[in-house]
Motif scaffolding. Sequence first.
Motif, mmCIF file in Angstrom:
data_model
loop_
_atom_site.group_PDB
_atom_site.id
_atom_site.type_symbol
_atom_site.label_atom_id
_atom_site.label_comp_id
_atom_site.label_asym_id
_atom_site.label_seq_id
_atom_site.Cartn_x
_atom_site.Cartn_y
_atom_site.Cartn_z
ATOM 1 N N MET A 1 0.835 -1.210 0.000
ATOM 2 C CA MET A 1 0.000 0.000 0.000
ATOM 3 C C MET A 1 0.867 1.256 0.000
ATOM 4 N N THR A 2 0.506 2.230 -0.805
ATOM 5 C CA THR A 2 1.253 3.491 -0.762
ATOM 6 C C THR A 2 0.746 4.292 0.425
ATOM 7 N N ALA A 3 1.521 5.307 0.805
ATOM 8 C CA ALA A 3 1.118 6.133 1.953
ATOM 9 C C ALA A 3 -0.259 6.741 1.708
ATOM 10 N N ASN A 4 -0.463 7.255 0.505
ATOM 11 C CA ASN A 4 -1.754 7.891 0.229
ATOM 12 C C ASN A 4 -2.895 6.882 0.352
ATOM 13 N N GLU A 5 -2.638 5.636 -0.026
ATOM 14 C CA GLU A 5 -3.682 4.605 0.102
ATOM 15 C C GLU A 5 -3.964 4.270 1.572
ATOM 16 N N VAL A 6 -2.908 4.271 2.391
ATOM 17 C CA VAL A 6 -3.095 3.955 3.811
ATOM 18 C C VAL A 6 -3.995 5.020 4.453
ATOM 19 N N ARG A 7 -3.677 6.292 4.148
ATOM 20 C CA ARG A 7 -4.471 7.391 4.731
ATOM 21 C C ARG A 7 -5.953 7.215 4.367
ATOM 22 N N GLU A 8 -6.178 6.918 3.100
ATOM 23 C CA GLU A 8 -7.552 6.757 2.621
ATOM 24 C C GLU A 8 -8.244 5.579 3.301
ATOM 25 N N SER A 9 -7.507 4.454 3.436
ATOM 26 C CA SER A 9 -8.137 3.243 3.971
ATOM 27 C C SER A 9 -8.590 3.453 5.417
ATOM 28 N N TYR A 10 -7.800 4.218 6.173
ATOM 29 C CA TYR A 10 -8.160 4.492 7.571
ATOM 30 C C TYR A 10 -9.466 5.286 7.631
ATOM 31 N N LYS A 11 -9.501 6.353 6.812
ATOM 32 C CA LYS A 11 -10.706 7.196 6.841
ATOM 33 C C LYS A 11 -11.929 6.389 6.410
ATOM 34 N N LYS A 12 -11.741 5.591 5.375
ATOM 35 C CA LYS A 12 -12.876 4.803 4.845
ATOM 36 C C LYS A 12 -13.366 3.780 5.876
#
Length: 886
Positions: A1-12
Amino acid sequence: MTANEVRESYKKFFEGKGHKIVASAPMVIKDDPTLMFTNAGMNQWKDIILGTKDPGKDVRRVDSQKCLRVSGKHNDLEEVGHDTYHHTMFEMLGNWSFGDYFKEGAIDYAWEYLVSVLHLNPEDLYVTVFEGSPEEGLERDDEAASYWAKHVPADHIINGNKHDNFWEMGDTGPCGPCTEIHVDSRTPEEKAKMPGRELVNKDNPQVIEIWNIVFMQYNRKADGSLEPLPMHVIDTGMGFERLVRMLQDKHSNYDTDIFQPIIKQIEAISGKKYGFTTPTGLNGEGKDEQEKIDIAMRVVADHLRAVAFSIADGQLPSNAKAGYVIRRILRRAVRYAYTFLDQKEAFLYKLLPVLVQEMGQAYPELSAQQELIARVMKEEEDSFLRTLEKGINLLNGDMDELKAHGQTELDGTSAFRLFDTYGFPLDLTELICREHGYTVDEKGFNEEMAKQKARARNAAVVENGDWEVIREGEQVFVGYDYTEYTCHILRYRKVTQKKNTFYEIVLDYTPFYGEMGGQVGDQGTLVSENETVEIIDTKRENNQSIHIVKQLPKDLQAEFMACVDVEKRNGSAANHTATHLLDYALKQVLGDHVEQKGSYVDPTTLRFDFSHFQKVTEEELRQVEKLVNKMIREDFPLDEHRDTPLEEAKELGAVALFGEKYGDKVRVVRFGPSCEFCGGIHAKSTGRIGFFKIISESSVAAGIRRIEALTGQACEDTIYALQDMMNDLKSMFNNSKDLKATLKKFIGEHDEMRKEIEKFQAQAVERTKEELLKRAQNVNGVQVIKAVLPLEPAAAKDLAFKLRENISENLVVVIGSTAGNKPLLTVMFSDDMVKDHSLNAGTIIHEAAKLIQGGGGGQPHYAQAGGKNLDGISAAVDKVIELANL
Ligand code: SER
């Protein structure tokens, strides 16, 4: 996972659990005297946690917050770069429950996210719970431990002390026990040697905390006691950079895709390579050097983010408070780059494009202000590099001294001066000294440092007492509609600053505007049946107006009338409205890049700072003034929309500021075409401003201009002052009807006369020359000409040079001038006198001019010196002859 994907996954994930996704608050805090920077995700919810603000329907929220930890309670600055997991600026992922789920819910969600969504291995996870604190009367958090027992074996639950497991925002404020999740990311062999639980909270870089879940239950008061909070709150904070590192299976945060692009760019610019301290890196020779390079690269990569994000939030480097912290961070990066990466020129700003490319999408304030950030950074770097250079010269001088005296140690006072004035930390001074074979008196340095700290402690300490509650309740601000209102005191506290004592009062209803958004606070009175107390100022704290008084009312229970000083209020209101019109006009005349960067508005003046990259021309300023005055004459009424949902306000086209904290609902203020987010007090209509006049335009920092202007009454006063000056001038010229023509004629005549005078003087010089040549005395074969005459400096010089044209050898000329009652000495020697008799007019005149209380100098053959003592002029002339020693 890229950093940007990790941030998104947490919020989602949390959105799926009924949480509302909200934006990060600014990193720089503007209206909280206890905190300069957001140092935790919970800061922006402080008033909800303390119970002074209703959370509304969104009792579950999730966000990714920009944080900065460099000062105050949570201070990591000196560690940053030396290890691989501390940062100044970092992102904190947080989920919040305001009076909704508590310990069990928070623990279950955290577990589900880590294990089921991110697929972390449960065997690698350890959790800590608060062991209790008898002296605070707090018991072990058995409840949290029991919920953890559902997910992890007993030997993965570890007791933690107050330092690690009781989280406090600062010396005062919300706090509570917490549970932390730690991840063991060592290799299987290492794990076999020692169980992970032995390494939790032991500073092992591979066994680190990633998530802190705080059970907010108390408010820490100024006297140190704990008071239960009105509702239970869940505040979680997960270190984004650490989490990404786990997921990307790296040993260092700096090896993740958050930092690698920046580090690659540092490598490209510096020509040096990053990598010894990672296991795959170099080895062997040059290990120490390489380690320093690695540290420097980490420092630069980290600090770049902190500085860029702060500037984007509107905080420029400066000499005070938050600005000083930013300046220190930037300077730390420059020092490391200068010393270990050989960057002798501005360098940080060149890394900005990569940062914007990587983070600009998640944080649009960065891309929108890229040019401004780069300019501010470069200017700040340039100026610090000049200081560094000066410091190095000074240190070189100090080392020369040491050498001359056969010493080998630089004293502590000199090292401290380098630190204090030139920003040289001890390690840089030591490094340079070591390179030249000298040591530094570290003890002496530390003593000087301690002395300075003591001095700083004694200066301006503000002590806030605890709030004394008179009655329960929350404040209602009625100042948009009223300037007088009936009220009661809710609470007050005593404040002591530099031995002065005053009181801060919170009222239940108040028309008083507390200083905010550049507009000063209201002044006025608090009147009860029996007494009147003056309110000397009003400030804003946690969204409330705090009224400042020198004396408390005698009867604190009484009913009062809070009365704002209307004249002052109207002045500030008109000036505030004028800044909105000015902002609009500047965007029209100069372009859309104009962005407000600060403002100050009081009853009589206004100041407005904005981004623009060159001087605003006279013509542009005139255009701006005309546009503002046109809008004043159109008399646009105040069109105000309170409690407008943020999205709706944006649709209205309202101008929002970067770095401002806006709630879910905002106030929009519109005057004709000007439309802004604003909480300030405004004129009822633009016509009330009366008139607008710019009085100055200047630069405040790279890319930031400042306009100062006057409105209404102040303009009227200025116009009268100008008119009075014109009348005075006219009366000096016989009340001329056409002053311009009269002055032109006068100047013409004046120039003519000056030319005439110069002609006469030239003739006079010629005549005087002839006269003096006749009077020349022969002293031992040298022609000496001396005289005291009423000559202007230019004429005296002319005369001296003309005399030398006539007598080119063996000549000494000394002229004392007395024109305008100002003594002046002129000395001229022929070239042979300089060469053969070693005379020097410059040195001689320096000595002789003492007799006229003056000074001056010049070349060996010619010098002039002015002075104050006219009576000494003849003696000074004779002194020159004496010193010539003919
Ligand atoms: N407030 C806690 C922290 O900052 C959790 O968010 O660590």
